[in-house]
Design a protein around this motif. Sequence first.
Motif, PDB file in Angstrom:
ATOM      1  N   THR A 214       0.836  -1.195   0.000  1.00  9.83           N
ATOM      2  CA  THR A 214       0.000   0.000   0.000  1.00  9.83           C
ATOM      3  C   THR A 214       0.873   1.248   0.000  1.00  9.83           C
ATOM      4  O   THR A 214       2.099   1.193   0.092  1.00  9.83           O
ATOM      5  CB  THR A 214      -0.904   0.042   1.234  1.00  9.83           C
ATOM      6  N   GLU A 215       0.198   2.375  -0.083  1.00  2.74           N
ATOM      7  CA  GLU A 215       0.869   3.654   0.135  1.00  2.74           C
ATOM      8  C   GLU A 215       1.471   3.677   1.540  1.00  2.74           C
ATOM      9  O   GLU A 215       1.076   2.911   2.417  1.00  2.74           O
ATOM     10  CB  GLU A 215      -0.156   4.778   0.000  1.00  2.74           C
ATOM     11  N   GLY A 216       2.429   4.561   1.748  1.00  4.44           N
ATOM     12  CA  GLY A 216       3.066   4.675   3.049  1.00  4.44           C
ATOM     13  C   GLY A 216       2.129   5.227   4.111  1.00  4.44           C
ATOM     14  O   GLY A 216       1.380   6.175   3.857  1.00  4.44           O
ATOM     15  N   LEU A 217       2.156   4.633   5.284  1.00  6.95           N
ATOM     16  CA  LEU A 217       1.334   5.070   6.418  1.00  6.95           C
ATOM     17  C   LEU A 217       2.228   5.283   7.641  1.00  6.95           C
ATOM     18  O   LEU A 217       3.349   4.770   7.705  1.00  6.95           O
ATOM     19  CB  LEU A 217       0.277   4.011   6.750  1.00  6.95           C
ATOM     20  N   LYS A 218       1.698   6.009   8.615  1.00  5.31           N
ATOM     21  CA  LYS A 218       2.397   6.108   9.888  1.00  5.31           C
ATOM     22  C   LYS A 218       2.459   4.721  10.531  1.00  5.31           C
ATOM     23  O   LYS A 218       1.612   3.865  10.259  1.00  5.31           O
ATOM     24  CB  LYS A 218       1.674   7.084  10.818  1.00  5.31           C
ATOM     25  N   PRO A 219       3.451   4.453  11.383  1.00  4.39           N
ATOM     26  CA  PRO A 219       3.565   3.120  11.995  1.00  4.39           C
ATOM     27  C   PRO A 219       2.287   2.699  12.701  1.00  4.39           C
ATOM     28  O   PRO A 219       1.733   3.440  13.515  1.00  4.39           O
ATOM     29  CB  PRO A 219       4.720   3.296  12.995  1.00  4.39           C
ATOM     30  N   MET A 220       1.785   1.504  12.359  1.00  9.37           N
ATOM     31  CA  MET A 220       0.580   0.999  13.009  1.00  9.37           C
ATOM     32  C   MET A 220       0.657  -0.503  13.285  1.00  9.37           C
ATOM     33  O   MET A 220       0.084  -0.977  14.249  1.00  9.37           O
ATOM     34  CB  MET A 220      -0.666   1.307  12.169  1.00  9.37           C
ATOM     35  N   LEU A 221       1.394  -1.265  12.468  1.00 10.31           N
ATOM     36  CA  LEU A 221       1.525  -2.710  12.670  1.00 10.31           C
ATOM     37  C   LEU A 221       2.906  -3.008  13.248  1.00 10.31           C
ATOM     38  O   LEU A 221       3.913  -2.835  12.557  1.00 10.31           O
ATOM     39  CB  LEU A 221       1.350  -3.466  11.345  1.00 10.31           C
ATOM     40  N   ASP A 222       2.930  -3.418  14.494  1.00 11.46           N
ATOM     41  CA  ASP A 222       4.208  -3.724  15.138  1.00 11.46           C
ATOM     42  C   ASP A 222       4.670  -5.148  14.888  1.00 11.46           C
ATOM     43  O   ASP A 222       5.819  -5.485  15.173  1.00 11.46           O
ATOM     44  CB  ASP A 222       4.101  -3.506  16.657  1.00 11.46           C
ATOM     45  N   HIS A 223       3.789  -6.000  14.380  1.00  5.53           N
ATOM     46  CA  HIS A 223       4.092  -7.416  14.205  1.00  5.53           C
ATOM     47  C   HIS A 223       3.786  -7.858  12.780  1.00  5.53           C
ATOM     48  O   HIS A 223       3.181  -7.130  12.001  1.00  5.53           O
ATOM     49  CB  HIS A 223       3.243  -8.264  15.174  1.00  5.53           C
ATOM     50  N   VAL A 224       4.213  -9.061  12.472  1.00  8.85           N
ATOM     51  CA  VAL A 224       3.692  -9.772  11.307  1.00  8.85           C
ATOM     52  C   VAL A 224       2.419 -10.479  11.755  1.00  8.85           C
ATOM     53  O   VAL A 224       2.380 -11.069  12.836  1.00  8.85           O
ATOM     54  CB  VAL A 224       4.704 -10.811  10.785  1.00  8.85           C
ATOM     55  N   ILE A 225       1.371 -10.414  10.942  1.00  7.83           N
ATOM     56  CA  ILE A 225       0.080 -11.007  11.315  1.00  7.83           C
ATOM     57  C   ILE A 225      -0.342 -11.987  10.230  1.00  7.83           C
ATOM     58  O   ILE A 225      -0.278 -11.677   9.038  1.00  7.83           O
ATOM     59  CB  ILE A 225      -1.001  -9.921  11.478  1.00  7.83           C
ATOM     60  N   SER A 226      -0.762 -13.168  10.637  1.00  6.68           N
ATOM     61  CA  SER A 226      -1.353 -14.121   9.688  1.00  6.68           C
ATOM     62  C   SER A 226      -2.769 -14.431  10.124  1.00  6.68           C
ATOM     63  O   SER A 226      -3.094 -14.427  11.311  1.00  6.68           O
ATOM     64  CB  SER A 226      -0.523 -15.398   9.595  1.00  6.68           C
ATOM     65  N   TRP A 227      -3.591 -14.726   9.167  1.00 10.63           N
ATOM     66  CA  TRP A 227      -5.046 -14.823   9.336  1.00 10.63           C
ATOM     67  C   TRP A 227      -5.484 -16.242   9.029  1.00 10.63           C
ATOM     68  O   TRP A 227      -5.294 -16.726   7.909  1.00 10.63           O
ATOM     69  CB  TRP A 227      -5.689 -13.830   8.366  1.00 10.63           C
ATOM     70  N   SER A 228      -6.042 -16.945   9.996  1.00 12.57           N
ATOM     71  CA  SER A 228      -6.400 -18.344   9.789  1.00 12.57           C
ATOM     72  C   SER A 228      -7.731 -18.515   9.068  1.00 12.57           C
ATOM     73  O   SER A 228      -8.097 -19.622   8.689  1.00 12.57           O
ATOM     74  CB  SER A 228      -6.465 -19.087  11.134  1.00 12.57           C
ATOM     75  N   GLY A 229      -8.455 -17.421   8.842  1.00 16.32           N
ATOM     76  CA  GLY A 229      -9.707 -17.520   8.110  1.00 16.32           C
ATOM     77  C   GLY A 229      -9.510 -17.737   6.618  1.00 16.32           C
ATOM     78  O   GLY A 229     -10.427 -18.118   5.901  1.00 16.32           O
ATOM     79  N   GLY A 230      -8.322 -17.495   6.126  1.00 17.63           N
ATOM     80  CA  GLY A 230      -7.968 -17.660   4.719  1.00 17.63           C
ATOM     81  C   GLY A 230      -6.489 -17.410   4.590  1.00 17.63           C
ATOM     82  O   GLY A 230      -5.806 -17.104   5.565  1.00 17.63           O
ATOM     83  N   HIS A 231      -5.958 -17.545   3.405  1.00 19.43           N
ATOM     84  CA  HIS A 231      -4.520 -17.382   3.225  1.00 19.43           C
ATOM     85  C   HIS A 231      -4.208 -15.898   3.094  1.00 19.43           C
ATOM     86  O   HIS A 231      -4.345 -15.294   2.028  1.00 19.43           O
ATOM     87  CB  HIS A 231      -4.066 -18.141   1.984  1.00 19.43           C
ATOM     88  N   PHE A 232      -3.736 -15.292   4.184  1.00 18.10           N
ATOM     89  CA  PHE A 232      -3.450 -13.860   4.205  1.00 18.10           C
ATOM     90  C   PHE A 232      -2.420 -13.577   5.290  1.00 18.10           C
ATOM     91  O   PHE A 232      -2.482 -14.152   6.380  1.00 18.10           O
ATOM     92  CB  PHE A 232      -4.732 -13.063   4.475  1.00 18.10           C
TER      93      PHE A 232
END
Length: 409
Positions: free
Chosen positions: A255-273
């Motif tokens: 995406t476009e650059g944003l201010k820091p908001m995600l401190d971690h890597v996140i994976s989603w078990s509801g689908g491949h994401f």
Amino acid sequence: MFSHALTGKAWARHWRAARPKSRYDVVIVGGGGHGIATAYYLAKNHGVRNIAVVEKGWIGGGNTGRNTTIVRANYMEDGNFQFFRHSLKLWQDLSTDLNYNVMFSPRGMIGVAHTLDAMDAYVQRVNVMTLNGMDVELLDDTQMRQLLPYLNYSPDARFPIVGGMIQREAGTARHDAVVWGYARAASELGVDIVEQCEVTDFVKSGNRVDGVTTTQGTLLAERVMLAVAGHTSVLAGKAGFVLPLESHVLQAFVTEGLKPMLDHVISWSGGHFYISQSDKGGLVFGSDMDGYNSYAQRGGLGVGRHAAAAAVSLIPALSKVRLLRQWGGIVDQTMDGSPFICKAPLDGLYLNGGWCYGGFKAIPASGFCAATLLANDEPHPLAAKFTPDRFRTGHELDEEGTGPFPHLH
């Protein structure tokens, strides 16, 4: 020499622009992370310096530069968790080892569970990983809200959040810095890195490979290794054998650059994401591979729509964020989701491929083990099970559900 865009001062090359010689001890086909790392560890750990790495494009121009940069070791199968645990250990000291900042960031990876079945799968995974010395723990709903307050915790959410797990040692690294660091270190040890040099065929005598023919001439070698990501089956075909592989496009987005908001890597078990935030502020995320065989390094609308829907379902605040670009890399997909580092059916030829979703995170251990195989003509114990023969004997390393798919186990 290259010119800096702002100062006009010349930058020195990070590695020698080598011209190929007619004969080498080892030729490694593929100048991505796995090929370059193999050359580095072969020179450093085993004293083999007469090595050529030949790359049809430019160093890091394939999958190494087309991934989502995630480094993790959340594996369960005997043979896989030892290998990826070792890879993660190498990642932790890689910048020091190469004297090059690969920007490894152990920010932690959090898997989000949306069902009780997914949570049960996380319990199993956490137990296996804990018994094998990994820093991992389960997270309940309260802990998830504290760590990731921006997720969709609405009781009306299509994918309600019931908990999760965190591997604190996991994180991200800078993909181009990784391959550049390995390339510079290998070059300093005498390795010839030859770019714009495509392998067109193999030099064979009977059942033995004696070298390769390329667009820059014939290179003879005692041993040849293929480390060419999604094109392994293509070169295997030129050599005269078939591998249990399919090549698929795996897409990524930023995406476009944003201010820091995600401190971690996140994976989603509801689908491949899976998603993380880069140092430049862009949100880097990936989704499932295309469901058909392809060698096209480009994105597609179907997977793009799925990834965007998953992003907004998980983090509603992203609904107004603009997508900057979308691309694809070509992955070798094995039937069990695990790789191979092994001898080929032809003498003198060796294979490093079949990495599926796991190629980037495996680079250090892959190079480390492949170098041992080339030097000793015997597999490293950490990679002893990484052979296509497992499909014939029925001893698959079924890790196809690792990462964003814990509910499949």
